[in-house]
Design an enzyme around this catalytic site. Structure first.
Site, PDB file in Angstrom:
ATOM      1  N   LYS A 190       0.844  -1.200   0.000  1.00 57.70           N
ATOM      2  CA  LYS A 190       0.000   0.000   0.000  1.00 57.70           C
ATOM      3  C   LYS A 190       0.873   1.241   0.000  1.00 57.70           C
ATOM      4  CE  LYS A 190      -1.855   2.073   3.681  1.00 57.70           C
ATOM      5  NZ  LYS A 190      -1.811   3.554   3.521  1.00 57.70           N
ATOM      6  N   ASP A 216      -3.799   3.874  -2.211  1.00 51.51           N
ATOM      7  CA  ASP A 216      -4.754   4.331  -1.203  1.00 51.51           C
ATOM      8  C   ASP A 216      -4.809   5.855  -1.189  1.00 51.51           C
ATOM      9  OD1 ASP A 216      -6.577   4.187   0.881  1.00 51.51           O
ATOM     10  OD2 ASP A 216      -5.016   4.090   2.416  1.00 51.51           O
ATOM     11  N   LYS A 248      -7.819   7.556  -1.451  1.00 54.96           N
ATOM     12  CA  LYS A 248      -9.108   7.955  -0.846  1.00 54.96           C
ATOM     13  C   LYS A 248      -9.714   9.145  -1.591  1.00 54.96           C
ATOM     14  CE  LYS A 248      -8.053   6.237   3.820  1.00 54.96           C
ATOM     15  NZ  LYS A 248      -6.654   5.815   3.655  1.00 54.96           N
ATOM     16  N   LEU A 249      -9.950   8.973  -2.866  1.00 57.59           N
ATOM     17  CA  LEU A 249     -10.484  10.045  -3.697  1.00 57.59           C
ATOM     18  C   LEU A 249     -11.846  10.506  -3.173  1.00 57.59           C
ATOM     19  CD1 LEU A 249      -9.595   8.474  -7.156  1.00 57.59           C
ATOM     20  CD2 LEU A 249      -8.305  10.215  -5.901  1.00 57.59           C
ATOM     21  N   ASP A 294     -14.292  13.956  -4.141  1.00 55.99           N
ATOM     22  CA  ASP A 294     -14.499  15.261  -4.737  1.00 55.99           C
ATOM     23  C   ASP A 294     -15.775  15.178  -5.571  1.00 55.99           C
ATOM     24  OD1 ASP A 294     -14.003  17.917  -5.894  1.00 55.99           O
ATOM     25  OD2 ASP A 294     -11.907  17.596  -5.352  1.00 55.99           O
ATOM     26  N   THR A 297     -10.857   3.894  10.507  1.00 56.49           N
ATOM     27  CA  THR A 297     -10.671   3.154  11.761  1.00 56.49           C
ATOM     28  C   THR A 297     -10.181   4.043  12.896  1.00 56.49           C
ATOM     29  OG1 THR A 297      -8.486   2.465  10.958  1.00 56.49           O
ATOM     30  CG2 THR A 297     -10.298   0.916  10.682  1.00 56.49           C
ATOM     31  N   ARG A 330      -3.708  -5.106  14.253  1.00 53.39           N
ATOM     32  CA  ARG A 330      -2.563  -5.073  15.157  1.00 53.39           C
ATOM     33  C   ARG A 330      -2.304  -6.476  15.696  1.00 53.39           C
ATOM     34  NH1 ARG A 330      -1.922  -1.091  12.929  1.00 53.39           N
ATOM     35  NH2 ARG A 330      -1.632   1.038  13.700  1.00 53.39           N
ATOM     36  N   ARG A 346       2.601  -0.081  10.624  1.00 53.53           N
ATOM     37  CA  ARG A 346       3.654   0.121  11.623  1.00 53.53           C
ATOM     38  C   ARG A 346       4.135  -1.150  12.312  1.00 53.53           C
ATOM     39  NH1 ARG A 346       0.572   5.256  14.108  1.00 53.53           N
ATOM     40  NH2 ARG A 346      -1.101   4.169  13.011  1.00 53.53           N
TER      41      ARG A 346
END
Length: 234
Positions: A34, A60, A62-63, A65, A122, A183, A213
């Site tokens: 990603k 990613d 996240k369009l 508009d 999230t 996680r 992460r």
């Protein structure tokens, strides 16, 4: 029958060299990488293509508009050949329909990316949603937006693992469900509020999980990715 759940490694950095190192490390274990807003704004589209290489790309962005602008954006990025591409379901039916048409027109046959509608981030819980005027909670909003995305011809949804089971109940097996906020046991939640472990998300019905992460900040990113892939396969 156990659902096969794949791993998407989130390479969240501004540095192309770092992203390239991570991409090479996770390639044996991750089904896709990603790259999102942080990397795209810092490094640009050519670097996205270089980092992804032969690994399937989850782009990613996240369009969100007006319909014409989102459609034009999709045409602009078609050269990257992403395997998956995100937009916000909250952009509405017309925007999502325009995105689907643009994908059908801009990509060669067989190369169209799976369009994934982001439902509720999230990082948001019921209290945070109420501050934006959504008073009936995350689950109700996810189901509302998920049904709207299916009407628009969107291929799948990005949702918290906690909404996987309700979405499967409401929409069946057809939508591709991609789940961030994952996680592994013992990892810190960070800024995520609605989280699950990889195995829990797989059991709840995820087609893909997105992990950042816990992999990229590990002492050995390759080993961390391999451990998550093994947990999914168990």
């Amino acid at each position: 029958m156990k659902r096969k759940t794949g791993l998407i490694a989130a390479l969240d950095t501004q540095d192309a060299s770092t992203a390239q190192t991570w991409a090479q490390a996770v390639a044996p274990s991750a089904g896709a990488v990603k790259l999102g807003l942080e990397f795209a704004y810092a490094a640009g589209f050519p670097a996205i293509a270089d980092v992804a290489g032969a690994t399937p790309l989850f782009l990613d962005l996240k369009l969100h508009d007006i319909p014409n602008t989102v459609a034009a954006a999709i045409r602009s990025l078609s050269s990257l050949r992403p395997r998956m591409l995100t937009l916000h379901a909250s952009g509405g039916l017309a925007m999502m329909e325009a995105a689907r048409r643009a994908c059908d027109e801009a990509f060669p046959e067989g190369a169209r990316p799976a369009l994934l509608a982001v439902t509720v981030l999230t990082s948001l819980d019921d209290e945070a949603l109420a501050e934006t005027g959504v008073m009936d909670g995350a689950r109700a909003q996810v189901l509302r937006l998920g049904k709207l995305a299916m009407r628009a011809g969107i291929d799948g949804l990005v949702c918290s693992a906690h909404e996987l089971a309700p979405l499967r109940d409401a929409l069946g097996d057809a939508p591709l469900l991609v789940t961030p906020g994952i996680r592994p046991a013992g990892s810190q939640a960070g800024d995520q509020k609605r989280i699950m472990t990889p195995r829990e998300a797989s059991q709840a019905g995820a087609d893909w999980i997105v992990v950042g992460r816990p992999i990229t900040q590990a002492a050995d990113p390759a080993a961390a990715a391999a451990a998550i892939a093994a947990e999914l396969a168990a």
